[in-house]
Design a protein around this motif. Sequence first.
Motif, mmCIF file in Angstrom:
data_model
loop_
_atom_site.group_PDB
_atom_site.id
_atom_site.type_symbol
_atom_site.label_atom_id
_atom_site.label_comp_id
_atom_site.label_asym_id
_atom_site.label_seq_id
_atom_site.Cartn_x
_atom_site.Cartn_y
_atom_site.Cartn_z
ATOM 1 N N GLY A 186 1.975 1.570 -3.683
ATOM 2 C CA GLY A 186 2.870 2.274 -4.595
ATOM 3 C C GLY A 186 3.743 3.283 -3.895
ATOM 4 N N GLN A 187 3.129 4.270 -3.263
ATOM 5 C CA GLN A 187 3.857 5.306 -2.538
ATOM 6 C C GLN A 187 3.817 5.020 -1.031
ATOM 7 O OE1 GLN A 187 5.475 8.496 -2.984
ATOM 8 N NE2 GLN A 187 5.842 7.862 -5.100
ATOM 9 N N PRO A 188 4.774 5.552 -0.277
ATOM 10 C CA PRO A 188 4.747 5.397 1.185
ATOM 11 C C PRO A 188 3.477 5.941 1.841
ATOM 12 C CG PRO A 188 6.905 6.161 0.484
ATOM 13 C CD PRO A 188 6.022 6.198 -0.735
ATOM 14 N N THR A 189 2.777 6.848 1.176
ATOM 15 C CA THR A 189 1.500 7.349 1.704
ATOM 16 C C THR A 189 0.537 6.200 1.939
ATOM 17 O OG1 THR A 189 1.006 7.799 -0.617
ATOM 18 C CG2 THR A 189 1.464 9.705 0.778
ATOM 19 N N ALA A 190 0.442 5.309 0.947
ATOM 20 C CA ALA A 190 -0.446 4.157 1.078
ATOM 21 C C ALA A 190 0.094 3.184 2.115
ATOM 22 C CB ALA A 190 -0.611 3.462 -0.274
ATOM 23 N N TYR A 191 1.381 2.894 2.041
ATOM 24 C CA TYR A 191 1.998 1.930 2.958
ATOM 25 C C TYR A 191 1.813 2.357 4.413
ATOM 26 C CZ TYR A 191 5.562 -1.320 4.740
ATOM 27 O OH TYR A 191 6.211 -2.321 5.419
ATOM 28 N N TYR A 192 1.994 3.634 4.687
ATOM 29 C CA TYR A 192 1.894 4.138 6.055
ATOM 30 C C TYR A 192 0.502 3.904 6.630
ATOM 31 C CZ TYR A 192 2.316 7.280 10.053
ATOM 32 O OH TYR A 192 2.328 7.794 11.329
ATOM 33 N N TYR A 193 -0.532 4.172 5.829
ATOM 34 C CA TYR A 193 -1.899 4.010 6.334
ATOM 35 C C TYR A 193 -2.426 2.578 6.157
ATOM 36 C CZ TYR A 193 -1.979 8.866 7.501
ATOM 37 O OH TYR A 193 -1.689 10.062 8.092
ATOM 38 N N ASN A 194 -1.691 1.753 5.413
ATOM 39 C CA ASN A 194 -2.014 0.315 5.355
ATOM 40 C C ASN A 194 -1.516 -0.409 6.595
ATOM 41 O OD1 ASN A 194 -3.108 0.597 2.791
ATOM 42 N ND2 ASN A 194 -1.333 -0.224 1.725
ATOM 43 N N TYR A 195 -0.265 -0.107 6.986
ATOM 44 C CA TYR A 195 0.422 -0.957 7.959
ATOM 45 C C TYR A 195 0.964 -0.248 9.201
ATOM 46 C CZ TYR A 195 0.484 -3.769 3.694
ATOM 47 O OH TYR A 195 0.114 -4.432 2.550
ATOM 48 N N ILE A 196 1.187 1.049 9.134
ATOM 49 C CA ILE A 196 1.782 1.752 10.284
ATOM 50 C C ILE A 196 0.685 2.383 11.142
ATOM 51 C CG2 ILE A 196 3.496 3.438 11.034
ATOM 52 C CD1 ILE A 196 4.639 1.068 9.388
ATOM 53 N N ASP A 197 -0.069 3.303 10.549
ATOM 54 C CA ASP A 197 -1.208 3.889 11.264
ATOM 55 C C ASP A 197 -2.465 3.143 10.837
ATOM 56 O OD1 ASP A 197 -3.274 5.323 12.344
ATOM 57 O OD2 ASP A 197 -2.642 7.274 11.581
ATOM 58 N N THR A 198 -2.838 2.169 11.635
ATOM 59 C CA THR A 198 -4.021 1.350 11.322
ATOM 60 C C THR A 198 -5.209 1.715 12.212
ATOM 61 O OG1 THR A 198 -3.285 -0.379 12.844
ATOM 62 C CG2 THR A 198 -2.592 -0.570 10.548
ATOM 63 N N VAL A 199 -5.080 2.800 12.961
ATOM 64 C CA VAL A 199 -6.120 3.212 13.908
ATOM 65 C C VAL A 199 -7.050 4.253 13.301
ATOM 66 C CG1 VAL A 199 -6.583 4.231 16.164
ATOM 67 C CG2 VAL A 199 -4.638 2.681 15.875
ATOM 68 N N THR A 200 -6.467 5.264 12.662
ATOM 69 C CA THR A 200 -7.295 6.316 12.066
ATOM 70 C C THR A 200 -7.962 5.788 10.789
ATOM 71 O OG1 THR A 200 -5.435 7.162 10.770
ATOM 72 C CG2 THR A 200 -5.784 8.146 12.943
ATOM 73 N N ARG A 201 -8.938 6.528 10.300
ATOM 74 C CA ARG A 201 -9.548 6.147 9.015
ATOM 75 C C ARG A 201 -8.479 6.154 7.939
ATOM 76 N NH1 ARG A 201 -15.531 8.799 8.089
ATOM 77 N NH2 ARG A 201 -16.593 7.654 9.750
ATOM 78 N N HIS A 202 -8.603 5.204 7.029
ATOM 79 C CA HIS A 202 -7.592 5.095 5.975
ATOM 80 C C HIS A 202 -7.554 6.380 5.158
ATOM 81 C CE1 HIS A 202 -5.109 3.598 2.761
ATOM 82 N NE2 HIS A 202 -4.937 2.446 3.417
ATOM 83 N N LEU A 203 -6.330 6.873 4.926
ATOM 84 C CA LEU A 203 -6.170 8.143 4.215
ATOM 85 C C LEU A 203 -6.804 8.099 2.826
ATOM 86 C CD1 LEU A 203 -4.992 10.988 4.037
ATOM 87 C CD2 LEU A 203 -2.841 9.978 3.238
ATOM 88 N N ALA A 204 -6.644 6.978 2.116
ATOM 89 C CA ALA A 204 -7.227 6.888 0.769
ATOM 90 C C ALA A 204 -8.740 7.044 0.823
ATOM 91 C CB ALA A 204 -6.862 5.562 0.111
ATOM 92 N N ALA A 205 -9.379 6.428 1.815
ATOM 93 C CA ALA A 205 -10.839 6.548 1.957
ATOM 94 C C ALA A 205 -11.227 7.984 2.295
ATOM 95 C CB ALA A 205 -11.336 5.598 3.040
ATOM 96 N N GLU A 206 -10.509 8.600 3.223
ATOM 97 C CA GLU A 206 -10.810 9.978 3.616
ATOM 98 C C GLU A 206 -10.698 10.927 2.426
ATOM 99 O OE1 GLU A 206 -11.238 11.299 7.540
ATOM 100 O OE2 GLU A 206 -12.495 9.918 6.403
ATOM 101 N N MET A 207 -9.662 10.740 1.631
ATOM 102 C CA MET A 207 -9.468 11.605 0.458
ATOM 103 C C MET A 207 -10.563 11.386 -0.583
ATOM 104 S SD MET A 207 -5.343 11.450 -0.085
ATOM 105 C CE MET A 207 -4.267 12.618 0.777
ATOM 106 N N MET A 208 -10.905 10.133 -0.821
ATOM 107 C CA MET A 208 -11.926 9.829 -1.820
ATOM 108 C C MET A 208 -13.301 10.311 -1.369
ATOM 109 S SD MET A 208 -10.540 6.049 -2.883
ATOM 110 C CE MET A 208 -11.402 5.784 -4.438
ATOM 111 N N ASN A 209 -13.569 10.217 -0.072
ATOM 112 C CA ASN A 209 -14.821 10.766 0.465
ATOM 113 C C ASN A 209 -14.865 12.280 0.259
ATOM 114 O OD1 ASN A 209 -15.551 8.209 1.382
ATOM 115 N ND2 ASN A 209 -14.773 8.557 3.441
ATOM 116 N N PHE A 210 -13.744 12.919 0.551
ATOM 117 C CA PHE A 210 -13.629 14.367 0.411
ATOM 118 C C PHE A 210 -13.851 14.792 -1.048
ATOM 119 C CE2 PHE A 210 -10.844 18.043 -0.517
ATOM 120 C CZ PHE A 210 -11.364 18.980 0.360
#
Length: 581
Positions: free
Chosen positions: A83-107
Motif C-alpha cells: 500500500g505505502q512505500p514503507t512496505a514496498y521499500y522493505y519488501n523489495y529494496i532493503d531485503t537484508v534487515t528484518r522486515h519493518l512490519a515485523a519489527e513494528m508488530m513485535n514492538f
Amino acid sequence: MKRFSCFVIGIFLLMGVLPAQEREVKLKIVETSDIHGNYYPYDFIHRKEAAGSLARVHAFVQKKREIYKDNLILLDNGDILQGQPTAYYYNYIDTVTRHLAAEMMNFMGYDAGNMGNHDVETGRAVFDRWAGDCHFPVLGANIIDTATGETHFKPYEVLERDSVKIVVLGMITPAIPVWLSENLWKGLRFDDMEATARKWMKIIREKEKPDLVIGIFHAGQDAQLMGGKFHENASVEVARNVPGFDIVLMGHDHARECKKIENIAGDSVLIMDPASTGIVVSNVDVTLKLRDGKVVDKKVNGVLSETKNYGVSEEFMQRFAPEYDAVQNFVSKKIGSFTETISTRPAYFGSSAFIDLIHTLQLEISGADISLAAPLSYDTEISEGDIFVSDMFNLYKYENMLYTMNLSGKEIHDALEMSYNLWTNQMKSPDDHLLLFREQRREGAEDRASFKNFSFNFDSAASIIYTVDVTKPDGEKVTILSMADGTPFDMDKIYKVAVNSYRGNGGGELLTKGSGISQDDLKERIISSTDKDLRYYLMQYIEQKKVIEPRALNQWKFIPEEWVVPAAKRDYEFLFGKVKK
C-alpha cells in the motif's frame, strides 16, 4: 481449634458441600486489519500527514494495557505488507534487515497475525521472510502446502489468560488464484473457508477445549462465487454455519462493521471489521464468570474505536525514526517530469490523460495490439512538474505484473461490455445518473465512494475506437468501430492484449464471467509476463523519457452526447463537488 477447623474443611471438601469458588476474568481484544503499509502517521505517496497508522494504534493499545495488562490480546488481520512505500521499500529494496512490519508488530506486542491477499501478492520470498521475522504466529488454516498437504502457516493459536483458554483461528479468502499470478504463491493452495472451519473447529473443541473461540478471517461479509469455484467474502456465512465461534473478526473489504448474528445453533456471534489503515480498531470486551475453574457465563461486546483520540505514540516514532528517514529518502528521488497535471476524476466520464498514460505505457512495454486498464485509485492526482518515486504509487497503486494475452475480438468486446455494465447506469431519461451508484454507502469504504462496484474494474481500452451507449441495456452498450489506425476490428481475430496480472488471472471476472473464458483456461492465454511489478517498469520508462506529455487519446466516448454531457457534470459534482473556477 485451628486444627479442628482445617479438619472440618477437609471433610467438607471431600463431601463437595463447600460453596463453589467464583471469579470474573475481563479480556480486551483489539483487531487491526488492512493497514496497507500505513505504519507512520504520514502518507509518503501524497507527502502529507495521514490519519490512522500503527503509530496511533500503538498509542491506543498502550492506554488500554494500563488497565488490562496481559489480558489485552492484539491481533492483526492481514494486508499489512502492501500500500505505502514503507512496505514496498522493505519488501523489495532493503531485503537484508528484518522486515519493518515485523519489527513494528513485535514492538507493539501482537499476539497473532493473519495472512491477507495483498500479503500473498508480495510473493513467497517476501511474505515468508516477514512471517519468519515475526515473534508471534502468522495464521492461515486454509493455506495448504501442496507437497505435504499440511498448513503452510499455523492454523490456530492458543492463548491463556488468567486460566482462560482462548483459541484464535485464522483464514484467508480462497479467491487468491483469481487475482494473483501463480508464481507468487507457487506450491500453495487456498481451501474453502467453511469446510476448513468445520475441520478445525472439531479439532479445537476436542483437543483444546477452549473457553473462547475467535475467528480472524481476511474476507468480507458479502459472499459471492468468484471464478466459478472460489467462495469469496464468506466470513459471516462461516460465523453462521459453523457453531463454536464467539467472535469473528473480518477484514479485506475495507468497510466498518459491528453487529451480532445468531448462528445455526442459536448462539450469538459478534462480527467486527475495522475497515482499513488503522483509523479505527475493533475493540472487544469479554467478561467471563468462572465457577470452580469452569466458564459458566460469558459476555462479549464490541465497539469500533477511533485511534485519533489517543494521539501518536512518541515511543513508537522514536524507535522507528531511522526507518522513516530511509523511506523518505527513497520516495524523494526525482525520476522525470510531467507537462500536465493528471487526475483519475475525468476517467469515469470518458477518455482521460491519467488512464491513457497507463495504456500508452502498457502498449509500449508489451508490444501488444490493444490495452485494457482501469483507475486503480478512486480519486488521485499527479501534479505537473517534477515527478518523484512517491508519485509512482499514485500512478499505479498495486504490485501487479503486466501480462500479454491472446484474446479474440469478441472476448475483448464482451469484457468491455461487463466493465461498462459495472460502471454505468442505463439512462432512461436525460435526468438519470450516468454512473452506477449504490443505494447506501458503508462507512469506511472510501475507496468505493458512492459507486456500486469497485472502480478498479472499470476497464477502458486503447488502440480501438468505440462508443458506449448508456441508453442501451447491459450487454448492448459497446460498439467497436475500428482499430485506432482505421483498419477494421475483427470479432473473430486473435489480438495480443496488454492487461495487468490481476485482470489476467480473472480479477473482477471481466475475462471469465464477461468474456466467457473459464478460470482454468486463463493461464493458457498468457503469452508473456513481466518478472517485476508494473510500477517498476513505469518508473524505468519515465526515467528514460525524462519528460512525459500526458494526453487523452480520445479513442472512446459515451453516447448520446446530448444526455451524457449534462449527466456527467451532475455526477462529477455528486462525487467530487463543484469544479473550482
